[in-house]
Design a protein around this motif. Sequence first.
Motif, PDB file in Angstrom:
ATOM      1  N   GLU A 104       0.829  -1.209   0.000  1.00 33.53           N
ATOM      2  CA  GLU A 104       0.000   0.000   0.000  1.00 33.53           C
ATOM      3  C   GLU A 104       0.865   1.261   0.000  1.00 33.53           C
ATOM      4  O   GLU A 104       0.622   2.196  -0.772  1.00 33.53           O
ATOM      5  N   MET A 105       1.895   1.287   0.859  1.00 29.48           N
ATOM      6  CA  MET A 105       2.726   2.485   0.948  1.00 29.48           C
ATOM      7  C   MET A 105       3.568   2.671  -0.310  1.00 29.48           C
ATOM      8  O   MET A 105       3.787   3.799  -0.757  1.00 29.48           O
ATOM      9  N   ARG A 106       4.027   1.588  -0.903  1.00 27.70           N
ATOM     10  CA  ARG A 106       4.789   1.702  -2.156  1.00 27.70           C
ATOM     11  C   ARG A 106       3.959   2.397  -3.223  1.00 27.70           C
ATOM     12  O   ARG A 106       4.443   3.266  -3.949  1.00 27.70           O
ATOM     13  N   GLU A 107       2.692   1.998  -3.325  1.00 29.94           N
ATOM     14  CA  GLU A 107       1.821   2.595  -4.332  1.00 29.94           C
ATOM     15  C   GLU A 107       1.576   4.066  -4.034  1.00 29.94           C
ATOM     16  O   GLU A 107       1.563   4.904  -4.942  1.00 29.94           O
ATOM     17  N   LEU A 108       1.398   4.408  -2.739  1.00 26.69           N
ATOM     18  CA  LEU A 108       1.172   5.801  -2.364  1.00 26.69           C
ATOM     19  C   LEU A 108       2.404   6.655  -2.635  1.00 26.69           C
ATOM     20  O   LEU A 108       2.294   7.792  -3.116  1.00 26.69           O
ATOM     21  N   LEU A 109       3.586   6.119  -2.317  1.00 26.24           N
ATOM     22  CA  LEU A 109       4.818   6.864  -2.554  1.00 26.24           C
ATOM     23  C   LEU A 109       5.030   7.117  -4.038  1.00 26.24           C
ATOM     24  O   LEU A 109       5.496   8.181  -4.444  1.00 26.24           O
ATOM     25  N   GLU A 110       4.678   6.115  -4.848  1.00 23.24           N
ATOM     26  CA  GLU A 110       4.864   6.272  -6.288  1.00 23.24           C
ATOM     27  C   GLU A 110       3.943   7.343  -6.849  1.00 23.24           C
ATOM     28  O   GLU A 110       4.307   8.090  -7.763  1.00 23.24           O
ATOM     29  N   LYS A 111       2.738   7.470  -6.273  1.00 22.02           N
ATOM     30  CA  LYS A 111       1.803   8.498  -6.721  1.00 22.02           C
ATOM     31  C   LYS A 111       2.172   9.871  -6.161  1.00 22.02           C
ATOM     32  O   LYS A 111       1.803  10.893  -6.742  1.00 22.02           O
ATOM     33  N   PRO A 163      14.483  20.176 -10.218  1.00 20.50           N
ATOM     34  CA  PRO A 163      14.097  18.826  -9.791  1.00 20.50           C
ATOM     35  C   PRO A 163      13.190  18.145 -10.815  1.00 20.50           C
ATOM     36  O   PRO A 163      12.445  18.810 -11.544  1.00 20.50           O
ATOM     37  N   ILE A 164      13.269  16.812 -10.851  1.00 20.68           N
ATOM     38  CA  ILE A 164      12.429  16.016 -11.750  1.00 20.68           C
ATOM     39  C   ILE A 164      11.545  15.127 -10.877  1.00 20.68           C
ATOM     40  O   ILE A 164      12.042  14.170 -10.271  1.00 20.68           O
ATOM     41  N   LEU A 192       7.545  11.779 -13.228  1.00 18.75           N
ATOM     42  CA  LEU A 192       7.853  12.362 -14.540  1.00 18.75           C
ATOM     43  C   LEU A 192       9.261  11.994 -15.004  1.00 18.75           C
ATOM     44  O   LEU A 192       9.729  12.495 -16.031  1.00 18.75           O
ATOM     45  N   LEU A 193       9.934  11.121 -14.267  1.00 23.74           N
ATOM     46  CA  LEU A 193      11.311  10.762 -14.596  1.00 23.74           C
ATOM     47  C   LEU A 193      11.353   9.900 -15.856  1.00 23.74           C
ATOM     48  O   LEU A 193      10.664   8.891 -15.961  1.00 23.74           O
ATOM     49  N   THR A 194      12.173  10.334 -16.808  1.00 27.17           N
ATOM     50  CA  THR A 194      12.386   9.571 -18.040  1.00 27.17           C
ATOM     51  C   THR A 194      13.883   9.462 -18.292  1.00 27.17           C
ATOM     52  O   THR A 194      14.692  10.178 -17.685  1.00 27.17           O
ATOM     53  N   VAL A 195      14.247   8.599 -19.204  1.00 27.35           N
ATOM     54  CA  VAL A 195      15.652   8.454 -19.578  1.00 27.35           C
ATOM     55  C   VAL A 195      16.201   9.784 -20.078  1.00 27.35           C
ATOM     56  O   VAL A 195      17.281  10.224 -19.679  1.00 27.35           O
ATOM     57  N   PRO A 201      12.266  14.145  -6.523  1.00 27.90           N
ATOM     58  CA  PRO A 201      11.367  14.070  -5.366  1.00 27.90           C
ATOM     59  C   PRO A 201      10.229  13.079  -5.567  1.00 27.90           C
ATOM     60  O   PRO A 201       9.677  12.959  -6.668  1.00 27.90           O
ATOM     61  N   PHE A 202       9.901  12.379  -4.488  1.00 25.12           N
ATOM     62  CA  PHE A 202       8.782  11.447  -4.492  1.00 25.12           C
ATOM     63  C   PHE A 202       7.536  12.094  -3.879  1.00 25.12           C
ATOM     64  O   PHE A 202       6.452  11.975  -4.410  1.00 25.12           O
ATOM     65  N   PHE A 203       7.703  12.745  -2.721  1.00 25.94           N
ATOM     66  CA  PHE A 203       6.546  13.353  -2.051  1.00 25.94           C
ATOM     67  C   PHE A 203       7.045  14.304  -0.966  1.00 25.94           C
ATOM     68  O   PHE A 203       8.238  14.399  -0.673  1.00 25.94           O
ATOM     69  N   GLY A 204       6.089  14.991  -0.333  1.00 26.92           N
ATOM     70  CA  GLY A 204       6.368  15.789   0.848  1.00 26.92           C
ATOM     71  C   GLY A 204       7.350  16.927   0.608  1.00 26.92           C
ATOM     72  O   GLY A 204       7.296  17.623  -0.412  1.00 26.92           O
TER      73      GLY A 204
END
Length: 426
Positions: A65-72, A367-368, A372-375, A346-349
């Motif tokens: 659950e937290m992995r999914e939240l962090l990714e969003k 920051p990216i 939105l991170l891409t190669v 950045p991921f969150f917060g």
Amino acid sequence: MHILIIALGSRGDVQPYVALGKGLKEAGHVVRLITYKNFEMLVSSCGLEFWPVKGNVQEIIESKEMRELLEKGNFLAITSRTAKEAQRTTINLAEEGLAACQGIDLLIAGIGGLYLAISLAEKLALPLIQAYVVPFTATKAFPGVLFPQSLSKLGGAVNRLSHHLIRQILWQGFRTADNLARQQVLDLPTAPFWGPYNSPSLHNSPILYGLSSSVIPKPSDWDGNTHVTGYWFLDSASDWTPSSALMEFLQNGSPPVYIGFGSMSNRKPEETADLVLQALARTQQRAILLSGWDGLRAENLPDTVFIVDSVPHSWLFPRVAAIVHHGGAGTTAASLRAGVPSIVIPFFGDQTFWGQRVAELGVGPAPIPRKLLTVERLAQAIQQAVSDRTMRQRAANLGAKIQAEDGIANAVAVVKEIEKRGLVNR
């Protein structure tokens, strides 16, 4: 004095308080630190009294659950999930906190332990020092750390309001857990609906900021009781030595780029590793990859990439060409002190805040956000960080300023001053 520090969160959240506690101990105080069981070695190795409570942030972050939240990157949803965990552990935390206060003269806490510390201070009539590593005091100078810094164009009143909104977001998420602790363990009335921020235990109490004034200058509307001391670094033990393989990698080529996201999780670590490797190939850069908690791995790594589980930032960062990281407060501080450019993902917060600050200081690209991170974006940022001479010089100059500071000594001096003024009942 006998001092209790309450430090809750991930390792990046806890480590600055261990460093502060170590400095207080070396100044002659007896320091006890209350935190999660998995940090026992970190705390005890610095000679501090370790007082464990239930919980393991690593396990929480690694949950599906937290992995999914962090990714969003949805901070409100992450706070809600964390608040539920706080309700589950609040009784144990309050009981252990109360027991840990036996013989204590002074409490110190940051955001993670603030509400418990206020309750304990009220219950036991103990002085409390607030100690933060991110801006948490309202100011007109800049927006709160969860808001875009472009909000400043709306004026100082809006900036100040944004800080109060952040305080409310945090408080309303943890209010239920706080009330449970106050009622069932501490026999205290519930805190006000809008939070305990006006508690008598906070009146005339110093506020310490483990931040460099070269990174966050002290706002003019923070009073004389608020101190920007410099960072609280916990450097690697003098007997720590790198592996021979790591040393060989560093010595057999140009300085590599460091890439690691600390405690931030990825649901698909292999895809992240592949993205990183493609960006490195495009820029023809050597790199050191941090595997991370959820095992960031890539099969058949090229000989230009070295993967590590853990290396002290204070040792490694000055030896690399650029640092790609998630923008946690502690990692950002270590990268700035190293004097090399940072690329913040950045991921969150508050991670976006630190990424924006790095860019504003001219010591790293914009920051990216992780989603939105891409190669292509990562490759462009790496190329800029390793080739922009002006950026690299700014980073080196800022690093020199931070290295010249002694944040722990400055914080210890504030504690000594309140003892001298008789604000601690012993």
